[in-house]
Design an enzyme around this catalytic site. Structure first.
Site, PDB file in Angstrom:
ATOM      1  N   HIS A  37      37.327  48.540  50.312  1.00  0.00           N
ATOM      2  CA  HIS A  37      38.198  48.069  49.225  1.00  0.00           C
ATOM      3  C   HIS A  37      39.460  47.418  49.790  1.00  0.00           C
ATOM      4  O   HIS A  37      40.265  48.077  50.444  1.00  0.00           O
ATOM      5  CB  HIS A  37      38.570  49.268  48.349  1.00  0.00           C
ATOM      6  CG  HIS A  37      39.407  48.924  47.168  1.00  0.00           C
ATOM      7  ND1 HIS A  37      40.596  49.563  46.886  1.00  0.00           N
ATOM      8  CD2 HIS A  37      39.232  48.021  46.175  1.00  0.00           C
ATOM      9  CE1 HIS A  37      41.108  49.074  45.768  1.00  0.00           C
ATOM     10  NE2 HIS A  37      40.304  48.136  45.324  1.00  0.00           N
ATOM     11  N   ARG A  38      39.570  46.111  49.556  1.00  0.00           N
ATOM     12  CA  ARG A  38      40.682  45.318  50.131  1.00  0.00           C
ATOM     13  C   ARG A  38      40.713  45.505  51.654  1.00  0.00           C
ATOM     14  O   ARG A  38      41.777  45.512  52.281  1.00  0.00           O
ATOM     15  CB  ARG A  38      42.023  45.688  49.497  1.00  0.00           C
ATOM     16  CG  ARG A  38      42.017  45.575  47.976  1.00  0.00           C
ATOM     17  CD  ARG A  38      43.358  45.895  47.349  1.00  0.00           C
ATOM     18  NE  ARG A  38      43.171  46.303  45.947  1.00  0.00           N
ATOM     19  CZ  ARG A  38      44.107  46.852  45.192  1.00  0.00           C
ATOM     20  NH1 ARG A  38      45.316  47.072  45.695  1.00  0.00           N
ATOM     21  NH2 ARG A  38      43.859  47.201  43.948  1.00  0.00           N
ATOM     22  N   GLU A  56      35.639  43.980  49.980  1.00  0.00           N
ATOM     23  CA  GLU A  56      36.077  43.471  48.679  1.00  0.00           C
ATOM     24  C   GLU A  56      37.494  42.958  48.864  1.00  0.00           C
ATOM     25  O   GLU A  56      38.290  43.568  49.592  1.00  0.00           O
ATOM     26  CB  GLU A  56      36.031  44.606  47.650  1.00  0.00           C
ATOM     27  CG  GLU A  56      36.433  44.213  46.236  1.00  0.00           C
ATOM     28  CD  GLU A  56      37.915  44.392  45.933  1.00  0.00           C
ATOM     29  OE1 GLU A  56      38.346  43.997  44.842  1.00  0.00           O
ATOM     30  OE2 GLU A  56      38.657  44.916  46.792  1.00  0.00           O
ATOM     31  N   ASP A  95      40.792  40.205  46.948  1.00  0.00           N
ATOM     32  CA  ASP A  95      41.329  39.609  45.720  1.00  0.00           C
ATOM     33  C   ASP A  95      41.877  38.222  46.007  1.00  0.00           C
ATOM     34  O   ASP A  95      42.494  37.998  47.059  1.00  0.00           O
ATOM     35  CB  ASP A  95      42.456  40.486  45.168  1.00  0.00           C
ATOM     36  CG  ASP A  95      42.023  41.933  45.031  1.00  0.00           C
ATOM     37  OD1 ASP A  95      41.353  42.246  44.035  1.00  0.00           O
ATOM     38  OD2 ASP A  95      42.332  42.741  45.930  1.00  0.00           O
ATOM     39  N   HIS A 125      46.353  40.812  46.093  1.00  0.00           N
ATOM     40  CA  HIS A 125      45.960  41.459  44.839  1.00  0.00           C
ATOM     41  C   HIS A 125      46.876  41.127  43.672  1.00  0.00           C
ATOM     42  O   HIS A 125      46.423  40.746  42.602  1.00  0.00           O
ATOM     43  CB  HIS A 125      45.907  42.981  45.030  1.00  0.00           C
ATOM     44  CG  HIS A 125      45.490  43.730  43.800  1.00  0.00           C
ATOM     45  ND1 HIS A 125      46.403  44.112  42.814  1.00  0.00           N
ATOM     46  CD2 HIS A 125      44.274  44.140  43.370  1.00  0.00           C
ATOM     47  CE1 HIS A 125      45.747  44.725  41.851  1.00  0.00           C
ATOM     48  NE2 HIS A 125      44.458  44.765  42.152  1.00  0.00           N
ATOM     49  N   GLU A 141      36.991  39.181  44.308  1.00  0.00           N
ATOM     50  CA  GLU A 141      37.501  39.404  42.956  1.00  0.00           C
ATOM     51  C   GLU A 141      38.549  38.333  42.653  1.00  0.00           C
ATOM     52  O   GLU A 141      39.601  38.279  43.295  1.00  0.00           O
ATOM     53  CB  GLU A 141      38.125  40.796  42.800  1.00  0.00           C
ATOM     54  CG  GLU A 141      38.583  41.025  41.376  1.00  0.00           C
ATOM     55  CD  GLU A 141      39.333  42.336  41.154  1.00  0.00           C
ATOM     56  OE1 GLU A 141      40.129  42.390  40.194  1.00  0.00           O
ATOM     57  OE2 GLU A 141      39.131  43.283  41.927  1.00  0.00           O
ATOM     58  N   LYS A 176      41.446  36.895  40.608  1.00  0.00           N
ATOM     59  CA  LYS A 176      42.477  37.456  39.727  1.00  0.00           C
ATOM     60  C   LYS A 176      43.031  36.429  38.737  1.00  0.00           C
ATOM     61  O   LYS A 176      43.591  36.804  37.723  1.00  0.00           O
ATOM     62  CB  LYS A 176      43.646  37.994  40.573  1.00  0.00           C
ATOM     63  CG  LYS A 176      43.260  38.987  41.653  1.00  0.00           C
ATOM     64  CD  LYS A 176      42.606  40.233  41.099  1.00  0.00           C
ATOM     65  CE  LYS A 176      43.597  41.208  40.536  1.00  0.00           C
ATOM     66  NZ  LYS A 176      42.944  42.504  40.209  1.00  0.00           N
ATOM     67  N   ASP A 178      38.439  52.860  49.712  1.00  0.00           N
ATOM     68  CA  ASP A 178      39.544  52.627  50.650  1.00  0.00           C
ATOM     69  C   ASP A 178      39.231  53.205  52.026  1.00  0.00           C
ATOM     70  O   ASP A 178      39.885  52.880  53.010  1.00  0.00           O
ATOM     71  CB  ASP A 178      40.822  53.313  50.145  1.00  0.00           C
ATOM     72  CG  ASP A 178      41.352  52.715  48.855  1.00  0.00           C
ATOM     73  OD1 ASP A 178      40.982  51.571  48.531  1.00  0.00           O
ATOM     74  OD2 ASP A 178      42.152  53.392  48.173  1.00  0.00           O
TER      75      ASP A 178
END
Length: 220
Positions: free
Chosen positions: A6-7, A33, A35, A48, A95, A97, A215
């Site tokens: 995650h990120r 992943e 953003d 993000h 993702e 945004k 994470d």
């Protein structure tokens, strides 16, 4: 089952940075992943929030007001940089945004796919803003889509059917045997976020999800 950082490896390294993405792969992630927003000069940049205030020290303001050059000085990478650093066959969940970033993201995916540096099957575009997913589908029929939801799972499944999505990406607390059955009934993959505790990771694994976004990739 895919293990997605995650990120990057947000539990260890500053999120959405090249170092964080590299750390995720070092810790055993199958993919990452991230953003995407749009820079002042129209490039896809990886961050993000709509401002830099939370994640960048000694900087403030809206992301859309920073050029790529200014972003790079602050350690905010471009999507192109991430494509270049991805290990072979790594999975990438982008993702989006801001709906305004959709067109450039699609263009970059298409370009790198033509170059043979990525494969469509290893890329997923997701968003909480479902207009982004509609626009992605309009621009490219092949790119896989993930419908993000923190709330109404039934509504997410209905929308996923409309746009012929690849996956439904629910917050893990929405998952039950019944909700998993609903998603499976329509043949969608289940990519769940943000699952960090060992207890919660075991819970979603037992439900048979297709991807866990965490994470802490080493825990998955």
């Amino acid at each position: 089952m895919l293990n997605i950082g995650h990120r990057g490896a947000k539990g260890h390294v500053a999120e959405n940075t090249i170092d964080s993405f590299l750390k995720a792969f070092e810790l055993g992630a199958d993919g990452i992943e991230l953003d995407v927003h749009l820079s002042a000069d129209g490039e896809a940049i990886v961050i993000h929030d709509e401002t830099v205030d939370r994640t960048i020290k000694n900087a403030a303001g809206f992301v859309k007001d920073f050029t790529v050059a200014e972003c790079q000085k602050l350690g905010i990478p471009t999507l192109v940089e991430v494509f270049h650093m991805l290990p072979e066959n790594a999975f990438l969940n982008i993702e989006i945004k801001d709906v305004k970033a959709t067109e450039i993201v699609v263009e970059e995916i298409e370009k790198f796919e033509r170059l043979g540096e990525i494969d469509y099957k290893n890329v997923l575009v997701s968003s909480f803003d479902w207009e982004v997913l509609k626009e992605t589908k309009r621009l490219n029929q092949v790119i896989r889509l993930g419908v993000l939801t923190e709330g109404n799972l039934e509504e997410a499944v209905e929308f996923a059917k409309k746009i012929e999505a690849y996956s439904v990406n629910p917050w893990f607390k929405l998952l039950t045997p019944e909700s998993v059955s609903l998603i499976r009934e329509h043949k969608f993959q289940i990519h769940t976020f943000t699952v960090n505790s060992l207890e919660d990771i075991t819970f979603v694994k037992n439900l048979g999800v297709d991807a866990i976004i965490s994470d802490f990739p080493e825990r998955v």
